[in-house]
Write a protein that holds these residues in place. Structure first.
Motif, PDB file in Angstrom:
ATOM      1  N   ALA A  25       0.831  -1.204   0.000  1.00  0.00           N
ATOM      2  CA  ALA A  25       0.000   0.000   0.000  1.00  0.00           C
ATOM      3  C   ALA A  25       0.867   1.256   0.000  1.00  0.00           C
ATOM      4  CB  ALA A  25      -0.933  -0.009   1.210  1.00  0.00           C
ATOM      5  N   ALA A  26       1.917   1.243   0.828  1.00  0.00           N
ATOM      6  CA  ALA A  26       2.806   2.401   0.882  1.00  0.00           C
ATOM      7  C   ALA A  26       3.560   2.579  -0.432  1.00  0.00           C
ATOM      8  CB  ALA A  26       3.797   2.230   2.043  1.00  0.00           C
ATOM      9  N   MET A  29       1.207   3.920  -3.074  1.00  0.00           N
ATOM     10  CA  MET A  29       0.873   5.322  -2.850  1.00  0.00           C
ATOM     11  C   MET A  29       1.995   6.230  -3.356  1.00  0.00           C
ATOM     12  SD  MET A  29      -0.185   7.145   0.752  1.00  0.00           S
ATOM     13  CE  MET A  29      -1.371   5.811   1.027  1.00  0.00           C
ATOM     14  N   GLY A  32       2.214   6.012  -7.263  1.00  0.00           N
ATOM     15  CA  GLY A  32       1.133   6.770  -7.892  1.00  0.00           C
ATOM     16  C   GLY A  32       1.362   8.257  -7.785  1.00  0.00           C
ATOM     17  N   ARG A  33       1.818   8.725  -6.607  1.00  0.00           N
ATOM     18  CA  ARG A  33       2.081  10.153  -6.425  1.00  0.00           C
ATOM     19  C   ARG A  33       3.199  10.614  -7.354  1.00  0.00           C
ATOM     20  NH1 ARG A  33       3.721  10.291  -1.264  1.00  0.00           N
ATOM     21  NH2 ARG A  33       1.575  10.284  -0.501  1.00  0.00           N
ATOM     22  N   LYS A 180      -0.617   0.961  -8.671  1.00  0.00           N
ATOM     23  CA  LYS A 180      -1.989   0.508  -8.866  1.00  0.00           C
ATOM     24  C   LYS A 180      -2.379   0.659 -10.339  1.00  0.00           C
ATOM     25  CE  LYS A 180      -3.675   1.760  -4.248  1.00  0.00           C
ATOM     26  NZ  LYS A 180      -4.627   2.637  -3.505  1.00  0.00           N
ATOM     27  N   ASP A 183      -3.963   3.979 -11.277  1.00  0.00           N
ATOM     28  CA  ASP A 183      -3.020   5.095 -11.359  1.00  0.00           C
ATOM     29  C   ASP A 183      -2.219   5.053 -12.652  1.00  0.00           C
ATOM     30  OD1 ASP A 183      -3.794   6.093  -8.899  1.00  0.00           O
ATOM     31  OD2 ASP A 183      -2.215   5.053  -7.783  1.00  0.00           O
TER      32      ASP A 183
END
Length: 342
Positions: A25-26, A29, A32-33, A180, A183
């Motif tokens: 998940a990290a 994230m 994607g950012r 993801k 994303d």
């Protein structure tokens, strides 16, 4: 990350995926950012990226070569941008296919260099400048680098393997996804499903719902007649070696023995000696991929090994003949719009 993907990445999610889910998940994230916000430097030529959603082989390199051939047919001068797996040059380096070793530039760049100039560098903008100013390239094909967001991409063609898809659908380290899917689709111009199989159907539906065009292609042996009726010990150090073994069989060869190695594997002398001994004992010829042959080309191999070795070259074939021209045309259109906007 090692070059050998954990087998559980391609299986139904289990306790290992659950245990790694916080890290995935990290990672997802952050990835994607980065894709959304990282500055993308604009270069003075159209940029077509051939990437994938996951770690591991999906057939990008033969697709990139097929698109370079189409670019030449359209009177363009293509050049390739590659990071080069395991490459060791600090500054942008244009690959010499005859003298550079895979351990210095990577195996894929050596294959690409047979078709167009290849700049190997982590700094894609500097590589683009080198190709444009010193090699006259007016159309750049970026092999991989879809997620790195270092330069502006005019067209992003994402390749998905039909047999393996996106594996268990989880992000690194719980699965093979680099970010993801949702994303990554934001930055995808078109999705290319490679080969036969249903594993990619889920992501194909996602891409279609997002309004992205779906293309189909497969790989074929460049000269299947050389392998028909032969008996081989097939070995490969690529993302999914079993695909290569099936390609040898599809060309009419028998594969009584096969050996799989990690992706981008550099072979030790004793490994090659063992392969040669087994082939001789079983009355088989050795066969490997063009990528593996590139890694062997400047290394030390046992006496008689190369005499016993066949290399099966493959090429990407699009289901619809006009698709490569369409992709390049849309890349050029996007680049012209970029120039008009400044």
């Amino acid at each position: 990350m090692t070059s050998e993907a954990p087998p559980f990445w391609w299986e139904k999610p289990d306790w290992r995926v659950l245990a790694l889910s916080p890290v995935s998940a990290a990672y997802g994230m952050v990835a994607g950012r980065r894709m959304r916000h990282a500055p993308r430097q604009k270069v003075a030529a159209p940029v077509l990226c051939v990437g994938n959603l996951t770690v591991g082989g999906s057939g990008k390199t033969p697709v990139a070569i097929a698109l370079a051939k189409q670019a030449r047919r359209m009177q363009l001068t293509p050049g390739f941008l590659s990071r080069g797996h395991g490459g060791s040059f600090a500054k942008p380096h244009v690959v010499d296919a005859h003298h550079d070793a895979a351990k210095h530039v990577g195996d894929e760049p050596l294959l690409l260099a047979e078709h167009a100039p290849v700049a190997v560098t982590a700094n894609r903008a500097a590589g683009a400048k080198l190709l444009i100013e010193e090699h006259g390239c007016d159309f750049l094909i970026m092999d991989d680098g879809f997620q790195s967001a270092r330069i502006h991409i005019d067209y992003a063609l994402v390749v998905v393997d039909a047999r393996f898809g996106v594996g268990n659908g989880r992000v690194i380290p719980g699965g093979p996804l680099r970010a993801k899917v949702v994303d990554q689709l934001v930055f995808t111009s078109g999705l290319l499903k490679m080969g036969e199989g249903a594993a990619a159907d889920g992501v194909v539906r996602q891409a279609a719902r997002a309004g992205r065009p779906i293309f189909l292609a497969h790989v074929e042996p460049a000269d299947p007649s050389r392998f028909a009726g032969g008996r081989f010990l097939a070995f490969a150090g690529i993302g999914h070696p079993e695909k290569f073994f099936d390609t040898v069989r599809g060309a009419g060869g028998e594969v009584p023995q096969s050996r799989a190695f990690p992706d981008h594997h550099f072979y030790a002398q004793d490994e090659l000696a063992d392969l040669l001994t087994l082939a001789r004992q079983e009355g088989l010829r050795l066969v490997t991929t063009a990528k593996d042959a590139a890694r062997l080309r400047h290394g030390e191999v046992p006496a008689g090994f190369l005499d016993q070795l066949d290399v099966l070259d493959i090429e990407a074939v699009f289901e619809l003949d006009h698709v490569p021209e369409r992709i390049i045309g849309e890349t050029l259109d996007a680049w012209r719009q970029r120039k008009m906007r400044g």
